[in-house]
Design an enzyme around this catalytic site. Structure first.
Site, PDB file in Angstrom:
ATOM      1  N   TYR A 120      98.019 -43.422  92.418  1.00 39.41           N
ATOM      2  CA  TYR A 120      97.431 -42.560  93.490  1.00 39.41           C
ATOM      3  C   TYR A 120      98.446 -41.704  94.239  1.00 39.41           C
ATOM      4  CZ  TYR A 120      93.349 -45.712  93.633  1.00 39.41           C
ATOM      5  OH  TYR A 120      91.899 -46.379  93.034  1.00 39.41           O
ATOM      6  N   LYS A 167     101.854 -55.815  86.434  1.00 43.38           N
ATOM      7  CA  LYS A 167     101.534 -55.765  84.929  1.00 43.38           C
ATOM      8  C   LYS A 167     102.888 -55.530  84.339  1.00 43.38           C
ATOM      9  CE  LYS A 167      98.729 -56.169  81.256  1.00 43.38           C
ATOM     10  NZ  LYS A 167      98.533 -57.386  80.737  1.00 43.38           N
ATOM     11  N   ASP A 199      95.859 -58.886  85.126  1.00 47.73           N
ATOM     12  CA  ASP A 199      94.641 -59.207  84.521  1.00 47.73           C
ATOM     13  C   ASP A 199      94.062 -60.514  84.287  1.00 47.73           C
ATOM     14  OD1 ASP A 199      96.780 -59.503  82.999  1.00 47.73           O
ATOM     15  OD2 ASP A 199      95.993 -58.464  81.104  1.00 47.73           O
ATOM     16  N   ASP A 223      93.451 -51.980  94.932  1.00 46.67           N
ATOM     17  CA  ASP A 223      91.997 -51.362  95.308  1.00 46.67           C
ATOM     18  C   ASP A 223      91.008 -52.195  94.240  1.00 46.67           C
ATOM     19  OD1 ASP A 223      90.154 -49.544  96.235  1.00 46.67           O
ATOM     20  OD2 ASP A 223      90.541 -47.665  94.789  1.00 46.67           O
ATOM     21  N   ASP A 227      88.112 -55.104  95.426  1.00 46.61           N
ATOM     22  CA  ASP A 227      86.476 -54.817  95.191  1.00 46.61           C
ATOM     23  C   ASP A 227      85.962 -56.123  94.071  1.00 46.61           C
ATOM     24  OD1 ASP A 227      86.877 -52.422  96.335  1.00 46.61           O
ATOM     25  OD2 ASP A 227      85.376 -51.349  95.044  1.00 46.61           O
TER      26      ASP A 227
HETATM   27  N1  GGG Z   1      86.345 -46.540 103.237  1.00 43.38           N
HETATM   28  C1  GGG Z   1      87.039 -46.617 101.783  1.00 43.38           C
HETATM   29  C2  GGG Z   1      86.340 -45.642 100.969  1.00 43.38           C
HETATM   30  O1  GGG Z   1      85.903 -44.505 101.520  1.00 43.38           O
HETATM   31  N2  GGG Z   1      86.417 -45.954  99.588  1.00 43.38           N
HETATM   32  C3  GGG Z   1      86.426 -44.964  98.738  1.00 43.38           C
HETATM   33  C4  GGG Z   1      87.472 -45.093  97.613  1.00 43.38           C
HETATM   34  O2  GGG Z   1      87.477 -44.220  96.682  1.00 43.38           O
HETATM   35  N3  GGG Z   1      88.660 -45.555  98.052  1.00 43.38           N
HETATM   36  C5  GGG Z   1      89.959 -45.486  97.173  1.00 43.38           C
HETATM   37  C6  GGG Z   1      90.861 -46.124  98.159  1.00 43.38           C
HETATM   38  O3  GGG Z   1      90.644 -47.019  99.126  1.00 43.38           O
HETATM   39  O4  GGG Z   1      92.057 -45.962  97.769  1.00 43.38           O
END
Ligand code: GGG
Length: 326
Positions: A120, A167, A199, A223, A227
């Site tokens: 990122y 990893k 993984d 991230d 999720d």
């Molecule tokens: N409120 C979190 C949000 O907008 N998530 C969308 C997203 O793409 N998040 C990537 C991240 O949390 O780095």
């Protein structure tokens, strides 16, 4: 004492759940001054800029920020906003609530996600029509900063150390550096760690989430894996997060803009309201934070509930029910 809170709803259901969390904060007897600012797809369409300078400056100067959601412009909005508060860790608790239908009701995890680098970090290129590349950045300094936070986080009686998910068997240089640095800092602090390939973590956490407690991971892994954990506890409508920096912090639900339900007034506000509870705790209002958490828990247990949890209630119904319990 007055606290200035920047409120940046962003796009999609961010426009619905962020005001809901502000309503909850307003219902408390605390001197907050809210300042709202725009960011995201809609303001970009209007002005050409997804993150206007005044929005960045507000987040960089407010005592704390409440953010909603970003859509297509996530990279131009969330990443710099996290940078505005110099946030080096994204704290993402993922726990099942009593009475909420969950795949794994025994889940109680906290992800401590590196928040500044990895894939990122934004070093992406389109080299030719056929080839695009991405540079993955891992530094010792960012890994150390995260590890020091993790050591503090687990220092009470509640946690027995933490797990490092990585990893490093494939990404030997980057995740190797991450894993070794985090482990060294933990060793220096006398904190117990174990490690798991990310993984394998994905499989193991689905089979038995009680094997894990606090999980420290690189940015993308944090991230994705958080999720995944949302899927175990009843969905993304339930996961809050805190982006912590040395002097300020930004709080946001883990979910994004949910374009499929945006504008319908039925988004689950729980994740953002619990993020607001994390904001309260961050500012030192522990009792009020606990009260908000209890009110959310009671509302999730007895209803009303939004459609993602099988109910027919609106965002406003749930918000009012939470406020009534405070
Ligand atoms: N409120 C979190 C949000 O907008 N998530 C969308 C997203 O793409 N998040 C990537 C991240 O949390 O780095």
């Amino acid at each position: 004492m007055t606290h200035e809170i920047a409120v940046i709803p962003g796009d999609g259901i961010g426009q619905e759940v962020t005001p809901a969390a502000v309503e909850v904060l307003e219902s408390l007897d605390i001197d907050f001054e809210f300042a709202e600012a725009e960011a995201g797809d809609a303001v970009k369409a209007e002005t050409g800029e997804a993150l206007p300078q005044e929005t960045y400056d507000l987040a960089a100067s407010a005592d704390a920020t409440l953010f909603g959601a970003a859509g297509d412009t996530a990279a131009d909005v969330i990443l710099p906003l996290r940078g505005a508060v110099d946030s080096f860790v994204n704290v993402r608790p993922a726990k099942a609530y009593p009475g909420v239908d969950a795949v794994r009701p025994e889940t109680d995890l906290v992800f401590l996600r590196e928040n500044t680098e990895g894939v990122y970090a934004g070093h992406e290129d389109r080299l030719t029509q056929d080839v695009s590349t991405l540079t993955r950045v891992v530094t010792e300094s960012a890994s150390e900063r995260l590890a020091e936070f993790a050591c503090d986080y687990v220092s009470g009686d509640e946690h027995d150390g933490f797990t490092v998910a990585h990893k490093a068997n494939v990404m030997r240089e980057t995740d190797g550096l991450f894993r070794d640095t985090v482990r060294d800092v933990a060793d220096e602090n006398g904190v117990e760690t174990d490690e798991v390939l990310m993984d394998a973590f994905a499989t193991r956490v689905c089979l038995d989430p009680t094997q894990f407690d606090v999980v420290v991971c690189p940015n993308l892994a944090g991230d994705v894996l958080s999720d995944l954990a949302a899927g175990l506890v009843g969905g993304l409508g339930l996961l809050p997060s805190a982006n912590i920096g040395p002097e300020r912090a930004l709080f946001e639900p883990v979910h994004g803009t949910a374009p499929d339900i945006a504008g319908e007034g039925v988004a689950n506000p729980a994740a953002t309201i619990v993020s607001a509870a994390m904001l309260l705790e961050y500012l030192g209002y522990d009792d009020q934070a606990a009260a908000v958490n209890e009110a959310v828990e009671a509302t999730l247990a007895d209803g009303p509930r939004t459609p993602d949890l099988g109910g027919g209630a609106s965002t406003e119904d749930v918000t009012e029910a939470i406020i009534d319990r405070l």
